[in-house]
Design an enzyme around this catalytic site. Structure first.
Site, PDB file in Angstrom:
ATOM      1  N   TYR A 190      48.949  27.024 171.103  1.00  0.00           N
ATOM      2  CA  TYR A 190      48.917  25.737 170.404  1.00  0.00           C
ATOM      3  C   TYR A 190      50.304  25.126 170.249  1.00  0.00           C
ATOM      4  O   TYR A 190      50.436  24.068 169.648  1.00  0.00           O
ATOM      5  CB  TYR A 190      48.327  25.917 169.000  1.00  0.00           C
TER       6      TYR A 190
ATOM      7  N   LYS B  86      45.061  40.946 171.577  1.00  0.00           N
ATOM      8  CA  LYS B  86      44.566  41.345 172.904  1.00  0.00           C
ATOM      9  C   LYS B  86      45.751  41.965 173.643  1.00  0.00           C
ATOM     10  O   LYS B  86      46.118  41.566 174.764  1.00  0.00           O
ATOM     11  CB  LYS B  86      44.013  40.100 173.627  1.00  0.00           C
TER      12      LYS B  86
ATOM     13  N   ASP C  36      38.038  40.724 171.396  1.00  0.00           N
ATOM     14  CA  ASP C  36      36.641  40.680 171.867  1.00  0.00           C
ATOM     15  C   ASP C  36      35.787  41.669 171.079  1.00  0.00           C
ATOM     16  O   ASP C  36      34.664  41.372 170.670  1.00  0.00           O
ATOM     17  CB  ASP C  36      36.546  40.903 173.392  1.00  0.00           C
TER      18      ASP C  36
ATOM     19  N   ASP D 256      41.555  30.483 165.397  1.00  0.00           N
ATOM     20  CA  ASP D 256      40.721  29.286 165.430  1.00  0.00           C
ATOM     21  C   ASP D 256      39.289  29.663 165.793  1.00  0.00           C
ATOM     22  O   ASP D 256      38.320  29.244 165.142  1.00  0.00           O
ATOM     23  CB  ASP D 256      41.303  28.319 166.476  1.00  0.00           C
TER      24      ASP D 256
END
Ligand code: NAD
Length: 363
Positions: free
Chosen positions: A126, A193, A226, A250
């Site tokens: 972002y 991740k 995930d 988000d």
């Protein structure tokens, strides 16, 4: 007489102005005095002043230190940057706090969810560092990538940089642990991740574990994003405070809003070291603009968070209780909280405010 709280009020666009009016009415009905500095931002300002976020909005928040904001539409893929992202960056509102809590009466598949999402708000994908295809900068970057990694990328491509710094990671993770401590929370889960993005998310994870050592009284653990999604759908009651880089934060906060009964009741706050801006998680829902239809409760719950921030704990508790009573009764609620979206007994935005004010008077 206590001094009124001066707050910058940004109605936004789409359905923003309707939910802002409803929220302002219930906040005033708590008996707390406000002096609203109303400032316009959004699509109308783009036409009038050529920007969705005029400078006077930022100047007002710098003066009042506190903002209450309706959603602002971001046109997809056009030149204008998101007013929301710009506001967070310019005021360095580095922490995006998004609680997700089940209340009796909400149509949720779960009970006993009480999560707090702490999302880093200033960097990651972002940060707005992007390179358009066919530009000289994009070509330079492709050359650099080929030279340094040996990978020849397709020239017909665009690039967005994932930017994670030690400084921003440290302060967001500290914010999460401080929040946990101050609010009697037991555990912080670090989400990442790092198995794939070993350098950027790896830095986030390593820095977060380092910070966690400063808080031996709070448990901590980490989860791959995930797996986190699956865990939240299967056993959300196991989780407490989650701290995440911007993009995962988000996505996970919308997922968490879905767990508790939808965006219509999901509040948020953007907090920095000097300023705080409170706003619902949802967007401007433009297809319903001007129809007195959407749920103002997400913004009202954001108002509850604002009252706490202003030190008005008693009023915050009363407003939260009034909202809970209206939800539990299930009568004066908008379409999204009814068993079916076409339920003819659903009421409109302003009728929800009437019902909340009615409950507040009795509390
Ligand atoms: P949205 O949140 O506006 O709408 C998603 C869905 O949820 C729609 O079906 C909508 O009808 C429903 N919904 C949203 N708010 C609701 C409410 N209060 N009551 C009942 N139903 C509600 O998301 P979108 O359609 O992806 O985005 C619309 C615009 O808002 C986009 O331009 C987006 O960039 C912007 N946006 C702004 C913010 C912000 O101002 N902070 C946040 C998210 C999206």
């Amino acid at each position: 007489m206590p001094m009124p709280h001066t707050v910058t009020l940004i109605p936004g666009d789409g359905t923003g102005p309707e939910i802002t009016t409803a929220t302002r009415r219930v906040l005033e009905a708590t008996g707390i005095e406000f002096e609203w500095d109303v400032r316009q931002a959004g699509s109308e300002m783009l036409e009038k002043q050529g920007t969705v976020l005029p400078d006077d909005v930022l100047e007002s928040i710098k003066r009042t230190k506190v903002g209450l904001k309706g959603p602002i539409t971001t046109p997809v893929g056009r030149g204008q940057r998101s007013a929301n992202v710009t506001l967070r960056k310019k005021l360095d509102l580095y922490a995006n706090l998004r609680p997700a809590k089940t209340y009796p009466g909400l149509r949720s598949r779960y009970e006993n969810i009480d999560l707090v999402i702490v999302r880093e708000n200033t960097e990651d994908l972002y940060a707005g560092i992007e390179f358009q295809r066919g530009t000289s900068h994009q070509e330079e970057l492709l050359e650099l990538i080929e030279r340094t990694t040996g990978q020849k990328l397709d020239p017909h491509s665009a690039l967005s940089i994932k930017y994670i710094s030690v400084l921003a990671t440290r302060r967001i993770v500290r914010f999460a642990f401080d929040y946990a401590r101050a609010n009697d929370r037991r555990k912080v889960t670090i989400v990442h991740k790092a198995n794939i993005m070993r350098l950027s998310d790896g830095l986030f994870l390593a820095t977060a574990h380092e910070v966690a050592k400063e808080y031996p009284d709070i448990q901590h653990e980490d989860r791959i994003v995930d797996n986190m999604c699956m865990q939240l759908v299967q056993k959300p009651e196991m989780y407490d405070v989650l701290v995440l880089p911007n993009l995962y934060g988000d996505i996970i906060s919308d997922l968490s809003a879905g767990l508790i009964g939808g965006l219509g009741v999901a509040p948020g706050a953007n907090i920095g070291s000097q300023y705080a801006v409170f706003e619902p998680v949802h967007g401007s829902a433009p297809k319903y603009a001007g129809q007195n239809k959407v749920n103002p409760m997400a913004m009202m719950f954001s108002g509850v968070m604002m009252l706490r921030h202003l030190g008005e704990k008693e009023a915050a508790v009363r407003l939260e209780k009034a909202l809970m009573q209206v939800i539990a009764e299930g009568k004066y609620v908008t379409y999204d909280l009814k068993p079916r979206p076409d339920d003819p007994t659903a009421v409109g935005t302003s009728q929800v405010a009437d019902a909340v004010i009615e409950r507040l008077r009795r509390l």
